[in-house]
Design an enzyme around this catalytic site. Structure first.
Site, PDB file in Angstrom:
ATOM      1  CB  SER A 264      -0.932   0.013   1.217  1.00 15.57           C
ATOM      2  OG  SER A 264      -0.168   0.114   2.396  1.00 15.57           O
ATOM      3  N   GLY A 265       0.184   2.369  -0.277  1.00 20.53           N
ATOM      4  CA  GLY A 265       0.852   3.664  -0.305  1.00 20.53           C
ATOM      5  C   GLY A 265       0.875   4.329   1.053  1.00 20.53           C
ATOM      6  CG  ASP A 266      -0.618   6.272   4.623  1.00 17.55           C
ATOM      7  OD1 ASP A 266       0.124   6.027   5.593  1.00 17.55           O
ATOM      8  OD2 ASP A 266      -1.147   7.381   4.439  1.00 17.55           O
ATOM      9  CG  ASP A 267       0.448   3.991   8.456  1.00 18.89           C
ATOM     10  OD1 ASP A 267       1.641   4.175   8.210  1.00 18.89           O
ATOM     11  OD2 ASP A 267      -0.271   4.833   9.040  1.00 18.89           O
ATOM     12  CB  SER A 298       3.797   0.194   3.394  1.00 22.97           C
ATOM     13  OG  SER A 298       3.398   1.541   3.451  1.00 22.97           O
TER      14      SER A 298
END
Ligand code: NAG
Ligand code: NAG
Ligand code: NAG
Length: 388
Positions: A264-267, A298
Site C-alpha cells: 500500500s501507499g500508506d500504513d 509500504s
C-alpha cells in the site's frame, strides 16, 4: 489515561533474503493492578456460521446485472440486497456474484448476509463521482479527514448490522482509485475520499478470501464495531498512491486480522480511535486487537501504526508473526491525543529488515480537525513491548 502492558514474547526468524520473519507483541492496557508479567486480559474467541448456512441465496444476475465491465449495476446490487434483507430474520441471505466484471456505484449491506464473489468475479467501483453519494463526518472525527464537510460513501458500506460476511474464492474488489488519487493531487476534492469497505456500528463481521485493489482512500475501515475477523485477504495499491492504508480498525472492540498480505501507499494497518476533541468526547477506544501473519510492503509508511488519530485511546494490541518486506518502519505508532501528538515507531531492528527507522517518537504530528483542540492534552503511553 494510563496504559500498561504485560505480554509473553515470541521469536521467529527465517533466513530469506530481503524478508525477515519476526514476531513482536505490543500490548497497551489500562492498569488493572500490579504488573506480574502475564496478560491481564484474554482475547475472546468468536465464530461465524459457514457461508453455506444462509437459508436463501440469489445471484446478482437475477436482478439484471451484466458483468461486461461497462454496464452500471448499482440498481441490481441494491435490488438484490433489498430482496435478501427480507430473510435477515429467517435464515439469512447470500448474494452470489458470478465470474465477470461488475461495474457498480456504492451499495449498502444488510444483516445476516453474505456477499460471495466467484474466483473470477471482479467488482469494479464506478469512476463517476456522481455515483458516490455523500455521508456525514464521523462523530469521533468531527470533520471529514481531508476536508471540513462530509465524506463520500464507501464503495461497500454497512451500518447498524449484525452478522455480515464479505467473502469469496479470492474474487476481487477493485476501487479503481486512480481517478480519486488524481483529484486529490490536484486539490480538486471538496469532500473526504471514500473507503473501499466501511462497516459502522456493527457486530460479527467477517471479511475473508478476497483481493482488494486500488482503494480511493483507506481500504478496510471498521468503525464503532465489534467482533471483526479479517482473514485471508490480499490488499494491493501502488506504493505511491495517497492514503491507501490497508486496514484501519477505528474505535472497534475485538478485531482479529490474520493471514493478510498488504502492499500500500500508506500504513498497512493503522489503529485509530477518533481525532482530537471529537475523539476524546466520543470516548470509544480501539481495544482487543490481534494482528498475526501479516506481510507488508509500504516503503513510505509503517507496517503497523497506532494513530495518528487515536484520541479515544488504544488498549490491548497484540501483533505477532509480522513480516515487513519493505517498509519505512517495522511498526510504528503515531499517537495523537488532542493537541499533543506523540509519534513513535517501534521496530524489531533485525538487520535483514528493510526499515528506514527503528523507533521514533515525534511530539508534533501537526494535524488537527480545527483550532478547538486542547494543546495541553497529551498521550500517555505505557507498556509497549516488542521482541525480535
Ligand atoms: C445506505 O445507508 C446510508 C446510511 O444509513 C443511507 O444514508 C443511504 O441512503 C443508504 N443508501 C441506499 C441506496 O439505501
Ligand atoms: C446505529 O447505531 C448507533 C449506535 O448505537 C445509533 O446511535 C444510531 O442511531 C443507529 N442508527 C440507526 C439508523 O439505527
Ligand atoms: C478461505 O478459503 C479457503 C480455501 O478455499 C477455505 O478453506 C477457508 O475456509 C476460507 N476461509 C474463510 C474465512 O472463509
Amino acid at each position: 489515561m494510563e496504559l500498561e502492558a504485560k505480554s509473553p514474547m515470541k521469536t521467529q526468524s527465517q533466513g530469506m533474503s530481503r524478508v525477515t520473519f519476526w514476531a513482536f507483541i505490543v500490548a497497551l492496557m489500562v492498569i488493572l493492578g500490579g504488573a506480574d508479567g502475564r496478560m491481564v486480559k484474554t482475547f475472546n474467541t468468536f465464530e461465524y456460521s459457514a457461508i453455506s448456512c444462509r437459508a436463501h441465496s440469489a445471484s446478482v444476475t437475477e436482478f439484471g446485472a451484466v458483468g461486461d465491465g461497462k454496464t452500471l449495476n448499482t440498481r441490481a446490487f441494491e435490488a438484490a440486497i433489498a430482496h435478501l434483507s427480507r430473510y435477515s430474520a429467517v435464515g439469512g441471505g447470500l448474494l452470489y456474484v458470478p465470474a465477470g466484471r461488475w461495474l457498480t456505484g456504492t451499495f449498502n449491506l444488510t444483516s445476516h448476509f453474505t456477499l460471495y464473489l466467484h474466483r473470477h468475479a471482479v467488482l469494479l467501483a464506478s469512476q463517476d463521482i456522481n455515483d458516490w453519494p455523500l455521508s456525514d463526518p464521523l462523530p469521533s472525527y468531527g470533520h471529514g479527514r481531508e476536508a471540513p464537510g462530509g465524506r463520500y460513501m464507501s464503495f461497500i458500506f454497512g451500518t447498524n448490522l449484525t452478522d455480515v460476511i464479505i467473502t469469496g474464492d479470492n474474487g476481487k474488489i477493485d476501487g479503481q482509485g486512480g481517478v480519486w488519487w488524481n483529484k486529490f493531487h490536484k486539490g480538486s476534492l471538496k469532500y473526504t475520499r471514500p473507503h473501499l469497505i466501511e462497516i459502522m456500528h456493527s457486530r460479527s463481521v467477517q471479511i475473508s478470501n478476497l483481493t482488494l485493489l486500488n482503494s480511493p482512500f483507506w481500504t478496510v475501515h471498521p468503525v464503532y464495531s465489534s467482533d471483526i475477523v479479517i482473514q485471508g485477504v490480499t490488499i494491493l495499491a501502488p506504493v505511491k498512491s495517497p492514503n491507501t492504508d490497508g486496514i484501519d480498525p477505528d474505535s472497534c472492540t475485538n478485531t482479529r486480522i490474520e493471514d493478510v498480505h498488504i502492499v500500500s501507499g500508506d500504513d498497512c494497518v493503522a489503529v485509530k480511535s477518533g481525532w482530537d476533541e471529537y475523539g476524546i468526547s466520543y470516548g470509544m477506544p480501539t481495544r482487543q486487537l490481534v494482528i498475526r501473519r501479516l506481510t507488508c510492503i509500504s516503503p513510505y509508511s509503517a507496517m503497523i501504526a497506532l494513530g495518528s488519530e487515536m484520541s479515544g485511546g488504544i488498549e490491548d494490541v497484540r501483533a505477532e508473526d509480522i513480516t515487513a518486506i519493505n517498509t519505512e518502519s517495522g511498526s510504528g505508532s503515531r499517537l495523537l491525543w488532542a493537541g499533543r501528538i506523540c509519534e513513535g515507531y517501534l521496530c524489531e531492528g533485525n538487520e535483514n529488515a528493510h526499515h528506514e527507522v527503528g523507533l521514533l517518537m515525534d511530539g508534533n504530528y501537526g494535524s488537527h480537525p480545527d483550532p478547538h483542540y486542547n494543546p495541553k492534552a497529551r498521550p500517555m503511553i505505557t507498556g509497549i513491548n516488542y521482541r525480535i
